[in-house]
Design a protein around this motif. Sequence first.
Motif, PDB file in Angstrom:
ATOM      1  N   PRO A   1       0.837  -1.204   0.000  1.00  0.00           N
ATOM      2  CA  PRO A   1       0.000   0.000   0.000  1.00  0.00           C
ATOM      3  C   PRO A   1       0.872   1.253   0.000  1.00  0.00           C
ATOM      4  O   PRO A   1       1.829   1.355   0.754  1.00  0.00           O
ATOM      5  CB  PRO A   1      -0.791  -0.107   1.300  1.00  0.00           C
ATOM      6  CG  PRO A   1      -0.743  -1.545   1.674  1.00  0.00           C
ATOM      7  CD  PRO A   1       0.565  -2.071   1.147  1.00  0.00           C
ATOM      8  N   VAL A   2       0.544   2.174  -0.868  1.00  0.00           N
ATOM      9  CA  VAL A   2       1.307   3.405  -0.989  1.00  0.00           C
ATOM     10  C   VAL A   2       0.460   4.594  -0.536  1.00  0.00           C
ATOM     11  O   VAL A   2       0.918   5.448   0.196  1.00  0.00           O
ATOM     12  CB  VAL A   2       1.781   3.618  -2.442  1.00  0.00           C
ATOM     13  CG1 VAL A   2       2.404   4.981  -2.617  1.00  0.00           C
ATOM     14  CG2 VAL A   2       2.748   2.530  -2.841  1.00  0.00           C
ATOM     15  N   ALA A   3      -0.801   4.627  -0.983  1.00  0.00           N
ATOM     16  CA  ALA A   3      -1.628   5.801  -0.706  1.00  0.00           C
ATOM     17  C   ALA A   3      -3.106   5.464  -0.810  1.00  0.00           C
ATOM     18  O   ALA A   3      -3.484   4.472  -1.430  1.00  0.00           O
ATOM     19  CB  ALA A   3      -1.275   6.907  -1.693  1.00  0.00           C
ATOM     20  N   THR A   4      -3.916   6.325  -0.199  1.00  0.00           N
ATOM     21  CA  THR A   4      -5.357   6.282  -0.409  1.00  0.00           C
ATOM     22  C   THR A   4      -5.800   7.675  -0.822  1.00  0.00           C
ATOM     23  O   THR A   4      -5.201   8.676  -0.419  1.00  0.00           O
ATOM     24  CB  THR A   4      -6.142   5.855   0.853  1.00  0.00           C
ATOM     25  OG1 THR A   4      -5.874   6.782   1.903  1.00  0.00           O
ATOM     26  CG2 THR A   4      -5.779   4.448   1.282  1.00  0.00           C
ATOM     27  N   LEU A   5      -6.826   7.707  -1.641  1.00  0.00           N
ATOM     28  CA  LEU A   5      -7.414   8.968  -2.071  1.00  0.00           C
ATOM     29  C   LEU A   5      -8.885   8.927  -1.680  1.00  0.00           C
ATOM     30  O   LEU A   5      -9.638   8.074  -2.159  1.00  0.00           O
ATOM     31  CB  LEU A   5      -7.247   9.140  -3.582  1.00  0.00           C
ATOM     32  CG  LEU A   5      -7.709  10.457  -4.180  1.00  0.00           C
ATOM     33  CD1 LEU A   5      -6.987  11.645  -3.537  1.00  0.00           C
ATOM     34  CD2 LEU A   5      -7.494  10.448  -5.678  1.00  0.00           C
ATOM     35  N   ASP A   6      -9.279   9.824  -0.788  1.00  0.00           N
ATOM     36  CA  ASP A   6     -10.631   9.860  -0.240  1.00  0.00           C
ATOM     37  C   ASP A   6     -11.352  11.076  -0.814  1.00  0.00           C
ATOM     38  O   ASP A   6     -10.934  12.217  -0.598  1.00  0.00           O
ATOM     39  CB  ASP A   6     -10.568   9.941   1.284  1.00  0.00           C
ATOM     40  CG  ASP A   6     -11.922   9.839   1.948  1.00  0.00           C
ATOM     41  OD1 ASP A   6     -12.945  10.125   1.295  1.00  0.00           O
ATOM     42  OD2 ASP A   6     -11.953   9.476   3.138  1.00  0.00           O
ATOM     43  N   TYR A   7     -12.451  10.825  -1.539  1.00  0.00           N
ATOM     44  CA  TYR A   7     -13.176  11.899  -2.202  1.00  0.00           C
ATOM     45  C   TYR A   7     -14.197  12.593  -1.313  1.00  0.00           C
ATOM     46  O   TYR A   7     -14.863  13.522  -1.762  1.00  0.00           O
ATOM     47  CB  TYR A   7     -13.859  11.374  -3.467  1.00  0.00           C
ATOM     48  CG  TYR A   7     -12.862  11.106  -4.567  1.00  0.00           C
ATOM     49  CD1 TYR A   7     -12.423  12.130  -5.392  1.00  0.00           C
ATOM     50  CD2 TYR A   7     -12.337   9.832  -4.765  1.00  0.00           C
ATOM     51  CE1 TYR A   7     -11.496  11.900  -6.397  1.00  0.00           C
ATOM     52  CE2 TYR A   7     -11.408   9.589  -5.764  1.00  0.00           C
ATOM     53  CZ  TYR A   7     -10.997  10.623  -6.569  1.00  0.00           C
ATOM     54  OH  TYR A   7     -10.071  10.407  -7.565  1.00  0.00           O
TER      55      TYR A   7
END
Length: 157
Positions: free
Chosen positions: A128-134
């Motif tokens: 896992p590198v990143a999450t993008l939460d809208y």
Amino acid sequence: MPGKSSTTTFDGYYVNDNHVEGVHKVLNTSTSNTRSFRILVTGAKITRPDGNYSEWNSEKNITQIEGLGTPLFPLDDWFKIEGGANGSVKRTDKFFQWSTVISEPLIKKFTCRWLVKGIVTMRKSNAPVATLDYGDGTCDNKAVITVNGVAKEITLR
């Protein structure tokens, strides 16, 4: 029409000396009480003249979740997007694999330019590198990207 599909195959196709390959298929998976589509990208690859490339496969499912009762009035339409993608990139002597998974369904309102809700998880070589939460459903151009536990609000364009 439900059950129908459309396929685009790139064969011998170039854009500014970049070789474009792959297959893009859209399937209408709608039923009598739902409107939905499955979008498949297989064997996609863009190769630059210097041999560097990006390649990927993708599968997404788009389902209309609001506004089905008003087919001639799109302003109340909401869509849910699920799925993911994976691929690899070669840049000179560097090579890595990546993947994205929609870990919480993305929500798109017809009346909003941006996605309003959902989370995408990005991985590099299965870590896992990143999450993008809208966000929470509010129509705005903000999202939160989290990398290594550090969250930062970004502006979508």
